[in-house]
Design a protein around this motif. Sequence first.
Motif, mmCIF file in Angstrom:
data_model
loop_
_atom_site.group_PDB
_atom_site.id
_atom_site.type_symbol
_atom_site.label_atom_id
_atom_site.label_comp_id
_atom_site.label_asym_id
_atom_site.label_seq_id
_atom_site.Cartn_x
_atom_site.Cartn_y
_atom_site.Cartn_z
ATOM 1 N N THR A 15 0.832 -1.201 0.000
ATOM 2 C CA THR A 15 0.000 0.000 0.000
ATOM 3 C C THR A 15 0.864 1.248 0.000
ATOM 4 O OG1 THR A 15 -1.744 -1.178 1.183
ATOM 5 C CG2 THR A 15 -1.830 1.229 1.232
ATOM 6 N N LEU A 19 0.906 4.185 -2.817
ATOM 7 C CA LEU A 19 0.603 5.573 -2.476
ATOM 8 C C LEU A 19 1.738 6.513 -2.875
ATOM 9 C CD1 LEU A 19 -1.099 4.974 0.952
ATOM 10 C CD2 LEU A 19 -2.161 6.061 -1.044
ATOM 11 N N SER A 24 -2.222 10.939 -4.321
ATOM 12 C CA SER A 24 -2.624 11.061 -2.914
ATOM 13 C C SER A 24 -1.447 10.989 -1.946
ATOM 14 C CB SER A 24 -3.615 9.940 -2.572
ATOM 15 O OG SER A 24 -4.730 9.994 -3.410
ATOM 16 N N ALA A 28 -1.433 11.083 2.216
ATOM 17 C CA ALA A 28 -1.134 9.844 2.943
ATOM 18 C C ALA A 28 0.108 9.969 3.805
ATOM 19 C CB ALA A 28 -0.956 8.700 1.947
ATOM 20 N N ARG A 31 -0.369 10.879 7.525
ATOM 21 C CA ARG A 31 -0.948 9.795 8.326
ATOM 22 C C ARG A 31 0.087 8.713 8.613
ATOM 23 N NH1 ARG A 31 -6.417 9.505 4.748
ATOM 24 N NH2 ARG A 31 -7.130 11.583 5.288
ATOM 25 N N GLU A 99 -8.115 2.974 5.765
ATOM 26 C CA GLU A 99 -8.306 4.401 5.485
ATOM 27 C C GLU A 99 -7.510 4.827 4.254
ATOM 28 O OE1 GLU A 99 -6.898 8.440 7.742
ATOM 29 O OE2 GLU A 99 -7.588 6.783 8.988
ATOM 30 N N LEU A 100 -6.255 4.430 4.197
ATOM 31 C CA LEU A 100 -5.398 4.825 3.079
ATOM 32 C C LEU A 100 -5.795 4.125 1.782
ATOM 33 C CD1 LEU A 100 -1.903 4.909 4.800
ATOM 34 C CD2 LEU A 100 -3.383 6.853 4.195
ATOM 35 N N LEU A 103 -7.690 6.047 -0.650
ATOM 36 C CA LEU A 103 -6.991 7.058 -1.444
ATOM 37 C C LEU A 103 -6.441 6.499 -2.751
ATOM 38 C CD1 LEU A 103 -4.921 8.835 1.362
ATOM 39 C CD2 LEU A 103 -7.098 9.564 0.374
#
Length: 136
Positions: A15, A19, A24, A28, A31, A99-100, A103
């Motif tokens: 992930t 990202l 995004s 990201a 976070r 959550e990510l 994105l």
Amino acid sequence: MEAELAALAASGATTLMALMVSESWEQAKGRLTRFLARRRSDEESVGELQLSSEELSRARAEGDAVASADIEDRWQRRLLDVLHADPDAAAELRGLLAELGDLLPRTVGSGRLAEMAGRRVAADEMAAAVGHGQRR
């Protein structure tokens, strides 16, 4: 338990790599910094993420799949270290990945391929990796 933590770290690294090459990334990064700062300062975490992002961009531009894989492996080990050091980190990382994952760009149809982090990953595999549709 170890296999579950290893799988979670691998999902996190995948992930993170996706990202880093997405629009995004800046959103990201903040976070992720908070999550990683549990063992290092915010500045160290931001620097670590920024350096990896730059290395990944360079590797992708040069078509260097080995370098991309090395960066992902490094992040998998880094996340696994965090998970081993803090028992509460696993639940936090699962929530963060969910959550990510929102994105990341969506790919329609489970058979289609999405290019992510310099390699091709089945869309349904990526959705499972970031926890869409499966919450533990």
